[in-house]
Design a protein around this motif. Structure first.
Motif, PDB file in Angstrom:
ATOM      1  N   VAL A 213       0.915  -1.101  -0.016  1.00  0.00           N
ATOM      2  CA  VAL A 213       0.102  -0.061  -0.042  1.00  0.00           C
ATOM      3  C   VAL A 213       0.962   1.270   0.138  1.00  0.00           C
ATOM      4  CG1 VAL A 213      -1.935  -1.202   1.339  1.00  0.00           C
ATOM      5  CG2 VAL A 213      -0.084  -0.129   2.297  1.00  0.00           C
ATOM      6  N   PRO A 214       0.314   2.387  -0.084  1.00  0.00           N
ATOM      7  CA  PRO A 214       1.153   3.382  -0.411  1.00  0.00           C
ATOM      8  C   PRO A 214       1.717   3.729   1.268  1.00  0.00           C
ATOM      9  CG  PRO A 214      -0.940   4.019  -1.443  1.00  0.00           C
ATOM     10  CD  PRO A 214      -0.910   2.589  -0.731  1.00  0.00           C
ATOM     11  N   GLY A 215       3.151   4.177   1.183  1.00  0.00           N
ATOM     12  CA  GLY A 215       3.822   4.239   2.241  1.00  0.00           C
ATOM     13  C   GLY A 215       3.399   5.228   3.365  1.00  0.00           C
ATOM     14  N   GLN A 216       2.402   6.194   2.785  1.00  0.00           N
ATOM     15  CA  GLN A 216       1.721   7.036   3.983  1.00  0.00           C
ATOM     16  C   GLN A 216       0.635   6.601   4.615  1.00  0.00           C
ATOM     17  OE1 GLN A 216       1.735   7.494   0.892  1.00  0.00           O
ATOM     18  NE2 GLN A 216      -0.188   8.363  -0.119  1.00  0.00           N
ATOM     19  N   LEU A 217       0.341   5.191   3.973  1.00  0.00           N
ATOM     20  CA  LEU A 217      -1.154   4.389   4.879  1.00  0.00           C
ATOM     21  C   LEU A 217      -0.382   3.400   5.839  1.00  0.00           C
ATOM     22  CD1 LEU A 217      -3.320   3.627   1.887  1.00  0.00           C
ATOM     23  CD2 LEU A 217      -3.468   5.388   3.536  1.00  0.00           C
ATOM     24  N   THR A 218       0.619   2.733   5.196  1.00  0.00           N
ATOM     25  CA  THR A 218       1.244   1.815   6.410  1.00  0.00           C
ATOM     26  C   THR A 218       2.019   2.664   7.468  1.00  0.00           C
ATOM     27  OG1 THR A 218       3.435   1.721   4.700  1.00  0.00           O
ATOM     28  CG2 THR A 218       1.899  -0.006   4.666  1.00  0.00           C
ATOM     29  N   ALA A 219       2.604   3.722   7.322  1.00  0.00           N
ATOM     30  CA  ALA A 219       3.424   4.397   8.106  1.00  0.00           C
ATOM     31  C   ALA A 219       2.098   5.375   9.097  1.00  0.00           C
ATOM     32  CB  ALA A 219       4.052   5.689   7.419  1.00  0.00           C
ATOM     33  N   ASP A 220       0.897   5.052   8.835  1.00  0.00           N
ATOM     34  CA  ASP A 220      -0.034   5.654   9.863  1.00  0.00           C
ATOM     35  C   ASP A 220       0.171   5.311  11.383  1.00  0.00           C
ATOM     36  OD1 ASP A 220      -2.120   6.815  11.234  1.00  0.00           O
ATOM     37  OD2 ASP A 220      -3.837   5.732   9.925  1.00  0.00           O
ATOM     38  N   ALA A 221       0.869   6.085  12.211  1.00  0.00           N
ATOM     39  CA  ALA A 221       1.096   5.503  13.478  1.00  0.00           C
ATOM     40  C   ALA A 221       0.045   5.520  14.243  1.00  0.00           C
ATOM     41  CB  ALA A 221       2.153   6.588  14.153  1.00  0.00           C
ATOM     42  N   SER A 222       0.180   4.387  15.148  1.00  0.00           N
ATOM     43  CA  SER A 222      -1.273   4.124  16.060  1.00  0.00           C
ATOM     44  C   SER A 222      -0.966   5.027  17.190  1.00  0.00           C
ATOM     45  CB  SER A 222      -1.014   2.697  16.464  1.00  0.00           C
ATOM     46  OG  SER A 222      -0.067   2.398  17.244  1.00  0.00           O
ATOM     47  N   ARG A 223      -2.184   5.369  17.871  1.00  0.00           N
ATOM     48  CA  ARG A 223      -2.188   6.181  18.912  1.00  0.00           C
ATOM     49  C   ARG A 223      -1.868   5.661  20.316  1.00  0.00           C
ATOM     50  NH1 ARG A 223      -7.336   9.442  16.187  1.00  0.00           N
ATOM     51  NH2 ARG A 223      -6.110  10.448  14.514  1.00  0.00           N
ATOM     52  N   GLY A 224      -1.251   6.119  21.182  1.00  0.00           N
ATOM     53  CA  GLY A 224      -0.926   5.522  22.525  1.00  0.00           C
ATOM     54  C   GLY A 224      -1.975   5.592  23.428  1.00  0.00           C
ATOM     55  N   ILE A 225      -2.180   4.637  24.446  1.00  0.00           N
ATOM     56  CA  ILE A 225      -3.058   4.436  25.458  1.00  0.00           C
ATOM     57  C   ILE A 225      -2.341   5.206  26.815  1.00  0.00           C
ATOM     58  CG2 ILE A 225      -4.868   3.369  26.672  1.00  0.00           C
ATOM     59  CD1 ILE A 225      -5.529   3.796  23.757  1.00  0.00           C
ATOM     60  N   PRO A 226      -2.706   6.056  27.263  1.00  0.00           N
ATOM     61  CA  PRO A 226      -2.172   6.476  28.900  1.00  0.00           C
ATOM     62  C   PRO A 226      -2.440   5.557  29.671  1.00  0.00           C
ATOM     63  CG  PRO A 226      -3.306   8.431  27.920  1.00  0.00           C
ATOM     64  CD  PRO A 226      -3.571   7.256  26.901  1.00  0.00           C
ATOM     65  N   GLU A 227      -1.375   4.758  30.681  1.00  0.00           N
ATOM     66  CA  GLU A 227      -1.702   3.500  31.345  1.00  0.00           C
ATOM     67  C   GLU A 227      -2.825   4.012  32.520  1.00  0.00           C
ATOM     68  OE1 GLU A 227       1.937   2.218  33.033  1.00  0.00           O
ATOM     69  OE2 GLU A 227       2.930   1.620  31.101  1.00  0.00           O
ATOM     70  N   ASN A 228      -2.667   5.328  32.915  1.00  0.00           N
ATOM     71  CA  ASN A 228      -3.629   5.743  33.863  1.00  0.00           C
ATOM     72  C   ASN A 228      -5.048   5.490  33.383  1.00  0.00           C
ATOM     73  OD1 ASN A 228      -3.167   7.809  32.352  1.00  0.00           O
ATOM     74  ND2 ASN A 228      -4.023   9.189  33.873  1.00  0.00           N
ATOM     75  N   VAL A 229      -5.096   5.810  32.078  1.00  0.00           N
ATOM     76  CA  VAL A 229      -6.640   5.663  31.473  1.00  0.00           C
ATOM     77  C   VAL A 229      -6.819   4.061  31.349  1.00  0.00           C
ATOM     78  CG1 VAL A 229      -8.107   6.016  29.473  1.00  0.00           C
ATOM     79  CG2 VAL A 229      -6.484   7.816  30.231  1.00  0.00           C
ATOM     80  N   LEU A 230      -6.028   3.419  30.955  1.00  0.00           N
ATOM     81  CA  LEU A 230      -6.404   1.927  30.996  1.00  0.00           C
ATOM     82  C   LEU A 230      -6.609   1.555  32.278  1.00  0.00           C
ATOM     83  CD1 LEU A 230      -6.051  -0.465  28.908  1.00  0.00           C
ATOM     84  CD2 LEU A 230      -4.074  -0.919  29.909  1.00  0.00           C
ATOM     85  N   LEU A 231      -5.742   1.754  33.294  1.00  0.00           N
ATOM     86  CA  LEU A 231      -6.034   1.518  34.568  1.00  0.00           C
ATOM     87  C   LEU A 231      -7.567   1.844  35.033  1.00  0.00           C
ATOM     88  CD1 LEU A 231      -2.461   1.712  36.180  1.00  0.00           C
ATOM     89  CD2 LEU A 231      -3.575  -0.411  35.450  1.00  0.00           C
ATOM     90  N   GLU A 232      -7.810   2.942  34.991  1.00  0.00           N
ATOM     91  CA  GLU A 232      -9.139   3.585  35.515  1.00  0.00           C
ATOM     92  C   GLU A 232     -10.244   2.759  34.843  1.00  0.00           C
ATOM     93  OE1 GLU A 232     -11.499   7.775  35.631  1.00  0.00           O
ATOM     94  OE2 GLU A 232      -9.327   7.600  35.228  1.00  0.00           O
ATOM     95  N   ASP A 233      -9.929   2.221  33.634  1.00  0.00           N
ATOM     96  CA  ASP A 233     -11.130   1.704  33.164  1.00  0.00           C
ATOM     97  C   ASP A 233     -11.337   0.058  33.157  1.00  0.00           C
ATOM     98  OD1 ASP A 233     -12.116   4.173  31.972  1.00  0.00           O
ATOM     99  OD2 ASP A 233     -11.171   4.003  30.117  1.00  0.00           O
ATOM    100  N   TYR A 234     -10.191  -0.494  33.308  1.00  0.00           N
ATOM    101  CA  TYR A 234      -9.951  -1.857  33.278  1.00  0.00           C
ATOM    102  C   TYR A 234      -9.445  -2.744  34.412  1.00  0.00           C
ATOM    103  CZ  TYR A 234     -11.273  -0.878  28.303  1.00  0.00           C
ATOM    104  OH  TYR A 234     -11.939  -0.152  27.312  1.00  0.00           O
ATOM    105  N   ALA A 235      -8.858  -1.771  35.423  1.00  0.00           N
ATOM    106  CA  ALA A 235      -7.912  -2.523  36.262  1.00  0.00           C
ATOM    107  C   ALA A 235      -8.901  -3.481  37.161  1.00  0.00           C
ATOM    108  CB  ALA A 235      -7.394  -1.568  37.027  1.00  0.00           C
ATOM    109  N   ARG A 236     -10.275  -3.129  37.549  1.00  0.00           N
ATOM    110  CA  ARG A 236     -10.943  -3.662  38.415  1.00  0.00           C
ATOM    111  C   ARG A 236     -11.416  -5.023  37.696  1.00  0.00           C
ATOM    112  NH1 ARG A 236     -16.504  -4.199  38.323  1.00  0.00           N
ATOM    113  NH2 ARG A 236     -16.625  -2.595  36.731  1.00  0.00           N
ATOM    114  N   LEU A 237     -11.616  -5.109  36.561  1.00  0.00           N
ATOM    115  CA  LEU A 237     -11.990  -6.284  35.863  1.00  0.00           C
ATOM    116  C   LEU A 237     -10.892  -7.180  35.468  1.00  0.00           C
ATOM    117  CD1 LEU A 237     -13.963  -4.556  32.853  1.00  0.00           C
ATOM    118  CD2 LEU A 237     -14.957  -5.730  35.009  1.00  0.00           C
ATOM    119  N   LEU A 238      -9.596  -6.731  35.640  1.00  0.00           N
ATOM    120  CA  LEU A 238      -8.397  -7.524  35.109  1.00  0.00           C
ATOM    121  C   LEU A 238      -7.607  -7.916  36.444  1.00  0.00           C
ATOM    122  CD1 LEU A 238      -7.905  -6.296  31.772  1.00  0.00           C
ATOM    123  CD2 LEU A 238      -9.072  -8.446  32.200  1.00  0.00           C
ATOM    124  N   GLY A 239      -7.862  -7.813  37.635  1.00  0.00           N
ATOM    125  CA  GLY A 239      -7.003  -8.158  38.665  1.00  0.00           C
ATOM    126  C   GLY A 239      -6.608  -7.108  39.528  1.00  0.00           C
ATOM    127  N   GLY A 240      -6.652  -5.819  39.120  1.00  0.00           N
ATOM    128  CA  GLY A 240      -6.281  -4.689  39.885  1.00  0.00           C
ATOM    129  C   GLY A 240      -5.005  -4.235  39.318  1.00  0.00           C
TER     130      GLY A 240
END
Length: 219
Positions: free
Chosen positions: A125-152
């Motif tokens: 595919v065109p280089g600009q498509l494969t080079a589309d960087a994924s966006r990171g997830i802040p760890e504190n947001v992940l923990l706030e949303d899912y820590a209770r479901l996955l062991g703390g």
């Protein structure tokens, strides 16, 4: 030496576990049909298959479907993985794939539809498509949303995330989780995306878009 090129690439994939698409031998695999067919034939002879997605930044190998039972079925039970991931780690891996890869893939597909006709024959595919960087997830947001479901919080930060990082699924930088070389290849997009978007996990993901505090601003 030409006959050894196929074996060399396969050996590198098995030893290194993944290769970037920009690698010269990986690139040949993606543009040379006869070379690709020979590599896939040799992999199939060993019960393996090539992992490659046109929008992924890396390639890798995995078990062929025909050999999965020989590896995963032991003692009448079906093992989840061959890399000793516990169930909560697998659950978090699915969540991270949904949070990081799904949005990136949607952007890539939307842009690809606008640039139809620019694709290479063999999945390039065109280089600009494969080079589309994924966006990171802040760890504190992940923990706030899912820590209770996955062991703390402690289990996620001290055990699960380091394990996923060592295995190449994620990268952790400055308390932000980014995709690693294998996250985009971990699941089949065509199979997993509908299950996630239409299934139970969709309810959890929708919470990302909801205001975290619906109360007034009075202090």
């Amino acid at each position: 030496m030409e006959r050894d090129a196929h074996a060399r690439l396969i050996a590198r994939l098995l030893a290194l576990r993944w290769l970037p698409r920009e690698d010269a031998e990986a690139r040949r695999l993606l543009v040379d049909l006869s070379f690709r067919e020979e590599v896939e034939s040799r992999l199939a002879a060993c019960g393996l298959r090539l992992l490659d997605h046109p929008f992924a930044d890396h390639i890798a190998v995995a078990l062929a479907q025909s050999t999965e039972s020989a590896v995963f079925e032991t003692g009448g039970q079906w093992a989840a993985t061959t890399i000793a991931l516990p169930k909560d780690a697998i659950a978090l891996l699915v969540i991270l794939w949904a949070l990081i890869i799904l949005p990136k893939r949607e952007r890539q597909l939307a842009r690809a539809n606008g640039e139809e006709g620019q694709m290479d024959m063999f999945g390039g595919v065109p280089g600009q498509l494969t080079a589309d960087a994924s966006r990171g997830i802040p760890e504190n947001v992940l923990l706030e949303d899912y820590a209770r479901l996955l062991g703390g919080r402690a289990r996620i930060t001290q055990f699960i995330l380091p394990q996923l990082s060592r295995l190449g699924f994620i990268e952790r930088r400055n308390k932000v989780i980014y995709e690693g070389p294998l996250l985009d290849l971990a699941f089949d997009y065509g199979e997993m995306a509908p299950r996630i978007l239409q299934g139970a996990l969709a309810d959890l993901l929708r919470k990302q878009d909801e205001p975290r505090n619906t109360e007034g601003d009075a202090s």
